[in-house]
Design an enzyme around this catalytic site. Sequence first.
Site, short mmCIF file in Angstrom:
data_model
loop_
_atom_site.label_atom_id
_atom_site.label_comp_id
_atom_site.label_asym_id
_atom_site.label_seq_id
_atom_site.Cartn_x
_atom_site.Cartn_y
_atom_site.Cartn_z
N LYS A 116 -7.22 3.58 -2.83
CA LYS A 116 -6.18 3.44 -1.88
C LYS A 116 -7.05 3.36 -0.61
O LYS A 116 -7.90 4.14 -0.24
CB LYS A 116 -5.18 4.59 -1.98
CG LYS A 116 -4.18 4.72 -0.76
CD LYS A 116 -3.28 3.61 -0.80
CE LYS A 116 -2.31 3.51 0.22
NZ LYS A 116 -1.26 2.40 0.27
N CYS B 195 -2.84 -3.78 7.17
CA CYS B 195 -1.66 -3.31 6.92
C CYS B 195 -0.66 -3.53 7.57
O CYS B 195 -0.47 -3.53 8.78
CB CYS B 195 -1.96 -1.77 6.84
SG CYS B 195 -0.34 -0.81 6.38
#
Length: 309
Positions: free
Chosen positions: A43, A128
């Site tokens: 992650k 992101c």
Amino acid sequence: MLKTNFLGVELASPLMNASGVHCMSIEELEELANSQAGAFITKTATQLEREGNSKPRYYDTKLGSINSMGLPNKGLDYYLNYVIERQQQGTQLQFLSVTEMSYEENINLLSKIQRSGYQGVTEFNLSCPNVPGKPQIAYDFELTKKLLSEVFTFFTKPLGVKLPPYFDIAHFDEMATILNKFPLTYVNSVNSIGNGLCINIDKEQVVIKPKGGFGGLGGEYIKPTALANVRAFRERLNPNIKIIGTGGVINGKDVFEHILCGADLVQVGTTLHKEGVDVFTRLNEELKVIMKEKGYTSLEQFRGRLKII
Ligand code: DHB
């Protein structure tokens, strides 16, 4: 048949997870390590642990998924210690994904990795879409150039970047020109298509809570965009910069198409979330069937060989 060389390591398969899916905890990472994926990635880590956005923040739809996770993660040390420990055991290829909220914090984060005992690959996530108030770095070309210029004054370990999708030929040209200035190990295209909106018609309501329902799209919706980005960057980047293709992989045909566009490795996000780690066994088998039908015995025989008419 599916053997893939990446950074001098021979992988049994070109498949791996896309960062964010099935890689938050060591338990999940171990499941990936024990799966039929050829490699895996953590992650995206920030310096400190983050809770992320409020729930519901991930929603599966018929054609894919929408998410606005907001970078929940256990903090850099958790993942860095894990990948360092595993590299000492000398096992399978693993990638560490990282990003931060500001220019200085990004430099500090990468400095810390540079100073650490980690010798493996780092994926710098420049895309992101889900942190409220924080634009995606790689949509700002000047900032990307400035940031990478500074990073490569001190960072000497293998580094790749995760890019958002681009939709304009001028943007492919401009970003590729910037990326070609740096000793990048690879480019990963694409992250989710940012800020889509999915609606529940019965409730006349959005399906995820953060940002009024806006979130990153994955799955079937995004395959043509992902393939276009892989193809466009393969045509423009220095041949020594590898490409990871991500987006819209549901079956073996999708993996084949990514490789045909030039992908060295192929990541799976939404479908891994839907099916779990057995998806890698299925996709490997489906890819092998297609290759056999076409008479191919290795990925090199068709990688990047998309024909035009
Ligand atoms: C998140 C989503 C992304 O697409 C990404 O690249 C990184 C983080 C997230 O919301 O956590």
